[in-house]
Design an enzyme around this catalytic site. Sequence first.
Site, PDB file in Angstrom:
ATOM      1  CB  SER A 178      -0.937  -0.040   1.204  1.00 31.82           C
ATOM      2  OG  SER A 178      -1.799   1.069   1.202  1.00 31.82           O
TER       3      SER A 178
ATOM      4  CE1 TYR B 106       0.893   5.109  -5.874  1.00 30.43           C
ATOM      5  CE2 TYR B 106       0.976   6.457  -3.894  1.00 30.43           C
ATOM      6  CZ  TYR B 106       1.399   5.360  -4.618  1.00 30.43           C
ATOM      7  OH  TYR B 106       2.324   4.498  -4.073  1.00 30.43           O
TER       8      TYR B 106
ATOM      9  CE  LYS C  46      -0.103   1.876  -4.166  1.00 38.82           C
ATOM     10  NZ  LYS C  46       0.375   0.485  -4.314  1.00 38.82           N
TER      11      LYS C  46
END
Length: 217
Positions: free
Chosen positions: A96, A110, A114
């Site tokens: 992660s 992004y 994640k």
Amino acid sequence: MEALKASYPKQVEVLVGDLQSTNVAIKAVETAVTVFGKLNAIIINHGILQPVSRLEDAPLDKWKVAFDINFFSAVALIKESIPELRRNNGRAIFVSSGAAVTPYQGWGAYGASKAGINHLAQTLAVEEERITSISIRPGVIDTKMQEEIREQHAEHMGSAHERFRDLKKNGKLLQPQEPGTVIAELALHARRELTGLFLNWNAEQLGEYQTKSSRIV
């Protein structure tokens, strides 16, 4: 990767593919089972930072590409892996990011993807009692992504950009093998009681996995 395979022909197999295609997941699992006879663990460790922009300027087509690569490909890989992992009491290790829980200006795509990875790992943990599923925060590593951050994204990241430049300037970036060793050890030996957790790579709970690099072949 081909050089690594040449050095360890019985331990390494290489599959090249575009993770935007869900067929890659099918081929990856098939290849592992065909070449090695079974699948004991999977490490989900891929992703792109782009697009980097404020939300008001978000290019939705590029957000979709980011989620295809960062998230939906992970769903596909896990979906195809579940039968083998369940059969072998296997492990799924999700790489992660701190961005999953800490927002950075310009990193919406992004960070959101994640965060989705974390939830995916937790969902797998509650649905599959024979699979150990863990999400790892790997720290700030000296990679091409960090180079991209320093050189390309000052305009869109605001004050956060200086932090990443300082980490490099002051020699504070991690070397890939530091969290990499822990991630590999977890793939090999993660204890069942860790399932469903999101942990820093150097968390106290992972102390036993931070000193076993000699076991990794």
